[in-house]
Write an enzyme that holds these catalytic residues in place. Structure first.
Site, PDB file in Angstrom:
ATOM      1  N   GLU A  44     -13.908  -1.538  -5.441  1.00 50.32           N
ATOM      2  CA  GLU A  44     -13.419  -2.910  -5.582  1.00 50.32           C
ATOM      3  C   GLU A  44     -14.040  -3.756  -4.472  1.00 50.32           C
ATOM      4  O   GLU A  44     -13.869  -3.450  -3.293  1.00 50.32           O
ATOM      5  CB  GLU A  44     -11.900  -2.979  -5.492  1.00 50.32           C
ATOM      6  CG  GLU A  44     -11.372  -4.402  -5.675  1.00 50.32           C
ATOM      7  CD  GLU A  44      -9.884  -4.543  -5.415  1.00 50.32           C
ATOM      8  OE1 GLU A  44      -9.326  -5.577  -5.814  1.00 50.32           O
ATOM      9  OE2 GLU A  44      -9.285  -3.639  -4.802  1.00 50.32           O
ATOM     10  N   ASN A  96     -19.459  -6.441   4.446  1.00 54.10           N
ATOM     11  CA  ASN A  96     -19.907  -7.503   3.565  1.00 54.10           C
ATOM     12  C   ASN A  96     -20.530  -6.889   2.312  1.00 54.10           C
ATOM     13  O   ASN A  96     -21.299  -5.923   2.405  1.00 54.10           O
ATOM     14  CB  ASN A  96     -20.955  -8.370   4.292  1.00 54.10           C
ATOM     15  CG  ASN A  96     -21.229  -9.671   3.578  1.00 54.10           C
ATOM     16  OD1 ASN A  96     -21.373  -9.722   2.365  1.00 54.10           O
ATOM     17  ND2 ASN A  96     -21.329 -10.751   4.346  1.00 54.10           N
ATOM     18  N   ASP A 118     -14.162 -15.550  -4.599  1.00 57.71           N
ATOM     19  CA  ASP A 118     -14.298 -16.945  -4.201  1.00 57.71           C
ATOM     20  C   ASP A 118     -15.261 -17.632  -5.179  1.00 57.71           C
ATOM     21  O   ASP A 118     -16.385 -17.179  -5.357  1.00 57.71           O
ATOM     22  CB  ASP A 118     -14.850 -17.022  -2.779  1.00 57.71           C
ATOM     23  CG  ASP A 118     -14.743 -18.411  -2.178  1.00 57.71           C
ATOM     24  OD1 ASP A 118     -14.883 -19.393  -2.938  1.00 57.71           O
ATOM     25  OD2 ASP A 118     -14.537 -18.524  -0.957  1.00 57.71           O
ATOM     26  N   LYS A 122     -19.445 -25.443  -5.178  1.00 56.11           N
ATOM     27  CA  LYS A 122     -20.572 -26.352  -4.938  1.00 56.11           C
ATOM     28  C   LYS A 122     -21.896 -25.669  -5.279  1.00 56.11           C
ATOM     29  O   LYS A 122     -22.105 -24.497  -4.976  1.00 56.11           O
ATOM     30  CB  LYS A 122     -20.576 -26.801  -3.480  1.00 56.11           C
ATOM     31  CG  LYS A 122     -19.351 -27.627  -3.101  1.00 56.11           C
ATOM     32  CD  LYS A 122     -19.397 -28.085  -1.653  1.00 56.11           C
ATOM     33  CE  LYS A 122     -18.158 -28.919  -1.315  1.00 56.11           C
ATOM     34  NZ  LYS A 122     -18.163 -29.384   0.094  1.00 56.11           N
ATOM     35  N   ASP A 154      -9.135 -16.392 -12.358  1.00 54.24           N
ATOM     36  CA  ASP A 154      -8.339 -17.455 -12.964  1.00 54.24           C
ATOM     37  C   ASP A 154      -9.170 -18.728 -13.094  1.00 54.24           C
ATOM     38  O   ASP A 154      -8.701 -19.721 -13.651  1.00 54.24           O
ATOM     39  CB  ASP A 154      -7.112 -17.749 -12.099  1.00 54.24           C
ATOM     40  CG  ASP A 154      -7.514 -18.375 -10.769  1.00 54.24           C
ATOM     41  OD1 ASP A 154      -8.312 -17.745 -10.048  1.00 54.24           O
ATOM     42  OD2 ASP A 154      -7.059 -19.497 -10.466  1.00 54.24           O
ATOM     43  N   GLU A 192      -2.425  -9.607  -6.134  1.00 51.98           N
ATOM     44  CA  GLU A 192      -1.455 -10.587  -5.639  1.00 51.98           C
ATOM     45  C   GLU A 192      -1.746 -11.969  -6.215  1.00 51.98           C
ATOM     46  O   GLU A 192      -0.823 -12.687  -6.640  1.00 51.98           O
ATOM     47  CB  GLU A 192      -1.492 -10.646  -4.108  1.00 51.98           C
ATOM     48  CG  GLU A 192      -0.979  -9.395  -3.417  1.00 51.98           C
ATOM     49  CD  GLU A 192      -2.057  -8.327  -3.215  1.00 51.98           C
ATOM     50  OE1 GLU A 192      -1.768  -7.305  -2.578  1.00 51.98           O
ATOM     51  OE2 GLU A 192      -3.198  -8.525  -3.715  1.00 51.98           O
ATOM     52  N   GLU A 194      -3.320 -12.649  -8.969  1.00 49.66           N
ATOM     53  CA  GLU A 194      -3.078 -12.627 -10.412  1.00 49.66           C
ATOM     54  C   GLU A 194      -1.609 -12.868 -10.729  1.00 49.66           C
ATOM     55  O   GLU A 194      -1.271 -13.627 -11.649  1.00 49.66           O
ATOM     56  CB  GLU A 194      -3.539 -11.286 -10.979  1.00 49.66           C
ATOM     57  CG  GLU A 194      -3.537 -11.198 -12.476  1.00 49.66           C
ATOM     58  CD  GLU A 194      -4.207  -9.918 -12.967  1.00 49.66           C
ATOM     59  OE1 GLU A 194      -4.135  -9.660 -14.175  1.00 49.66           O
ATOM     60  OE2 GLU A 194      -4.808  -9.199 -12.138  1.00 49.66           O
TER      61      GLU A 194
END
Length: 215
Positions: A44, A96, A118, A122, A154, A192, A194
Site C-alpha cells: 500500500e 518516498n 493526494d 494544479k 473520492d 479513515e 473513506e
C-alpha cells in the site's frame, strides 16, 4: 493536509524496528525472509494511519502486507494501529514512493494499492500524482506479470485523470466503479478517509488495472 508534529516519533520508530523497517533497501529481494514465508506480497503506497492495511492483513492472513508512508508523524499512527491489530503479516516503511525500485526487485510484488492519494490538482504538480506515467513505470517494474494496481479515491477529477493515464500507458482496466459502496463489495476495507467521505454521501471511485504488455 498538514500533519501535527509528534516529538516522540523518532523514539517510537527506534523502539519498533521490527515493525517499521529502518533500512528497507537492505531487504530488496529478501522480504520473504523477513516475513518468514513465501506468501504473496501486497504493497500500500500512502498507508496513512493504518486502518486499511490492518484490516486487509486480518482478512487475508495468507498475504504479506507492506505499507509505505512518507510522513513520519503519520506512520507512527499506522504502527500503533498495526500493534493494536496484533497482525504479524504487516511491515511498514517510512519512505518516498519515488524510491519504489530501490525497495523491491522486478516481479516481487503481487498487488499495489493506492488509496486516497493526494490529487495535486494544479497542472504544474501533475508529476507528483501517484498515477502519473513515471510512477506507473515504477509499479510495472516491481509487479509480477499478473500483478494488479488497485486505486481508490473520492476525487472525481483525479479518478478521471488516472483512467486516462492508465489508458495512455497501455494498461488494461479490470474494474471501474463510480460508486464502490453501492456494490457492497464484502472484501472492501475502508480507510479513515473513506469512512469520512462516505458518511457525507460522497461516492467512492475504484479502479483495478494490470499491465498486459509486461514481459
Amino acid at each position: 493536509m498538514r500533519q501535527r508534529n509528534k516529538p516522540w516519533a523518532d523514539d517510537f520508530l527506534q523502539e519498533n524496528t521490527d515493525l517499521v523497517i529502518p533500512n528497507p533497501t537492505e531487504y530488496k529481494n529478501k522480504w520473504h525472509e523477513l516475513f518468514g514465508n513465501d506468501n504473496p506480497i501486497h504493497v500500500e503506497i500512502g498507508t496513512g494511519k493504518g486502518q486499511f492495511i490492518a484490516g486487509m492483513a486480518k482478512q487475508f492472513p495468507e498475504v504479506n502486507f507492506i505499507g509505505i508512508e512518507l510522513a513520519k508523524s503519520v506512520i507512527v499512527s499506522a504502527a500503533q494501529k498495526v500493534q493494536e491489530s496484533e497482525q504479524e503479516n504487516i511491515r511498514l516503511i517510512n519512505e518516498n514512493a519515488e524510491n519504489l525500485i530501490e525497495l523491491f526487485t522486478p516481479d516481487e510484488i503481487s498487488t499495489i494499492y493506492l488509496n486516497f492519494s493526494d490529487p495535486w490538482p494544479k497542472n504544474r504538480h501533475e508529476k507528483r500524482r501517484l498515477t502519473f506515467h513515471t510512477f506507473l513505470s515504477r509499479y510495472e517494474n516491481v509487479l509480477k506479470s499478473d500483478g494488479e494496481l488497485i486505486f481508490k479515491t473520492d476525487n472525481r477529477g483525479l479518478f478521471e485523470y488516472s483512467l486516462t493515464s492508465f489508458s495512455h500507458y497501455g494498461m488494461l482496466l479490470n474494474e471501474v466503479s463510480l460508486d464502490l459502496h453501492a456494490s457492497n463489495d464484502p472484501e472492501n476495507i475502508m480507510t479513515e478517509y473513506e469512512e469520512k467521505f462516505s458518511a457525507k454521501g460522497q461516492p467512492i471511485y475504484r479502479c483495478k488495472a494490470i499491465f498486459p504488455n509486461k514481459n
